[in-house]
Scaffold this motif. Structure first.
Motif, PDB file in Angstrom:
ATOM      1  N   THR A 114      13.308 -31.771 -12.476  1.00  0.00           N
ATOM      2  CA  THR A 114      14.220 -30.657 -10.807  1.00  0.00           C
ATOM      3  C   THR A 114      13.582 -29.456 -11.319  1.00  0.00           C
ATOM      4  O   THR A 114      13.592 -28.819 -10.592  1.00  0.00           O
ATOM      5  CB  THR A 114      16.267 -30.419 -11.480  1.00  0.00           C
ATOM      6  OG1 THR A 114      16.028 -31.894 -11.562  1.00  0.00           O
ATOM      7  CG2 THR A 114      16.709 -30.183 -10.884  1.00  0.00           C
ATOM      8  N   LYS A 128      10.168 -28.368 -11.539  1.00  0.00           N
ATOM      9  CA  LYS A 128       9.480 -28.702 -11.079  1.00  0.00           C
ATOM     10  C   LYS A 128       9.781 -27.998  -9.487  1.00  0.00           C
ATOM     11  O   LYS A 128       8.617 -27.898  -8.747  1.00  0.00           O
ATOM     12  CB  LYS A 128       8.579 -29.928 -11.132  1.00  0.00           C
ATOM     13  CG  LYS A 128       7.631 -29.672 -12.777  1.00  0.00           C
ATOM     14  CD  LYS A 128       6.790 -31.135 -13.248  1.00  0.00           C
ATOM     15  CE  LYS A 128       6.976 -30.961 -14.762  1.00  0.00           C
ATOM     16  NZ  LYS A 128       6.053 -32.323 -14.131  1.00  0.00           N
ATOM     17  N   LEU A 129      11.516 -28.145  -9.460  1.00  0.00           N
ATOM     18  CA  LEU A 129      11.193 -27.400  -7.694  1.00  0.00           C
ATOM     19  C   LEU A 129      11.292 -26.290  -7.827  1.00  0.00           C
ATOM     20  O   LEU A 129      11.472 -25.780  -6.530  1.00  0.00           O
ATOM     21  CB  LEU A 129      12.689 -28.316  -7.407  1.00  0.00           C
ATOM     22  CG  LEU A 129      12.631 -29.722  -7.290  1.00  0.00           C
ATOM     23  CD1 LEU A 129      13.906 -30.699  -7.717  1.00  0.00           C
ATOM     24  CD2 LEU A 129      11.610 -30.012  -6.025  1.00  0.00           C
ATOM     25  N   ARG A 160      14.997 -22.691  -2.925  1.00  0.00           N
ATOM     26  CA  ARG A 160      14.475 -21.519  -3.419  1.00  0.00           C
ATOM     27  C   ARG A 160      14.912 -20.756  -3.935  1.00  0.00           C
ATOM     28  O   ARG A 160      14.742 -19.475  -3.670  1.00  0.00           O
ATOM     29  CB  ARG A 160      13.390 -21.057  -2.526  1.00  0.00           C
ATOM     30  CG  ARG A 160      11.902 -22.181  -1.709  1.00  0.00           C
ATOM     31  CD  ARG A 160      11.188 -21.145  -0.858  1.00  0.00           C
ATOM     32  NE  ARG A 160      12.159 -20.822  -0.259  1.00  0.00           N
ATOM     33  CZ  ARG A 160      11.578 -20.659   1.339  1.00  0.00           C
ATOM     34  NH1 ARG A 160      10.388 -21.028   1.350  1.00  0.00           N
ATOM     35  NH2 ARG A 160      11.793 -19.500   2.625  1.00  0.00           N
ATOM     36  N   LEU A 211      20.212 -27.983  -7.268  1.00  0.00           N
ATOM     37  CA  LEU A 211      19.322 -28.200  -5.836  1.00  0.00           C
ATOM     38  C   LEU A 211      19.181 -29.705  -5.588  1.00  0.00           C
ATOM     39  O   LEU A 211      18.784 -30.566  -4.385  1.00  0.00           O
ATOM     40  CB  LEU A 211      17.711 -28.386  -6.829  1.00  0.00           C
ATOM     41  CG  LEU A 211      17.407 -27.228  -7.373  1.00  0.00           C
ATOM     42  CD1 LEU A 211      16.015 -27.101  -8.552  1.00  0.00           C
ATOM     43  CD2 LEU A 211      17.343 -25.650  -6.286  1.00  0.00           C
ATOM     44  N   ARG A 213       3.439 -23.960  -9.660  1.00  0.00           N
ATOM     45  CA  ARG A 213       5.484 -23.352  -9.409  1.00  0.00           C
ATOM     46  C   ARG A 213       4.626 -21.804  -9.946  1.00  0.00           C
ATOM     47  O   ARG A 213       5.997 -21.155 -10.226  1.00  0.00           O
ATOM     48  CB  ARG A 213       5.889 -24.149 -10.171  1.00  0.00           C
ATOM     49  CG  ARG A 213       6.077 -25.549  -9.884  1.00  0.00           C
ATOM     50  CD  ARG A 213       6.178 -25.265  -8.115  1.00  0.00           C
ATOM     51  NE  ARG A 213       7.125 -25.313  -8.076  1.00  0.00           N
ATOM     52  CZ  ARG A 213       8.018 -25.403  -6.768  1.00  0.00           C
ATOM     53  NH1 ARG A 213       6.771 -25.640  -5.784  1.00  0.00           N
ATOM     54  NH2 ARG A 213       9.045 -24.534  -6.442  1.00  0.00           N
TER      55      ARG A 213
END
Length: 141
Positions: A65, A67-68, A27, A20, A92
């Motif tokens: 990370t 949380k992405l 995504r 990421l 999320r």
């Protein structure tokens, strides 16, 4: 069941690999609340702190990370959902159903609806708005 462990391992691999960091717009959504992954995050953070070679691969702590990424809410339990919200954020989480499989949540969103400690906004996000955002669609409600 094996799929829960495999989902957790896949999510951990994505986070620890620096993928990421290299692909900022990627995504991904992991099924079953990310499997074992949310429970592994404290250990992964400790690994990141302890080993410089891990830090060299990814600039951020694994819990940052994580949380992405996105995760479905098919965890069948309000305590598990609370952990997902606390560790990953309600923004999320996308309602999961497992439809058409017999192990599905019925009715869809039952665990989200059973949470009494979330706001109307968080509930609406998890029940549909987060899915629209994930798919790059306009949120009209």
């Amino acid at each position: 069941m094996g799929y829960t462990s495999e989902t957790g391992i896949a999510a951990a691999s994505v986070v620890m690999s620096g993928l990421l960091d290299r692909h900022l717009t990627l995504r991904l959504c992991f099924a079953h609340g990310g499997g074992t992954f949310p429970w592994l995050l404290p250990r992964l953070d400790q690994t990141w702190r302890a080993f410089d070679d891990v830090k060299a691969v990814t600039a951020k702590r694994p819990s940052e990370t994580a949380k992405l990424l996105s995760y479905d809410t098919l965890v069948f339990d309000t305590m598990n959902m609370r952990l997902l919200i606390d560790r990953l954020g309600a923004d999320r989480l996308i309602m999961g159903t497992d439809y058409p499989f017999p192990l599905r949540e019925a009715p869809p969103g039952a665990v989200i609806d059973a949470l009494d400690s979330i706001s109307h906004e968080e509930r609406a996000d998890m029940l549909g708005r987060n899915a629209l955002r994930f798919l790059g669609r306009e949120v009209l409600f």
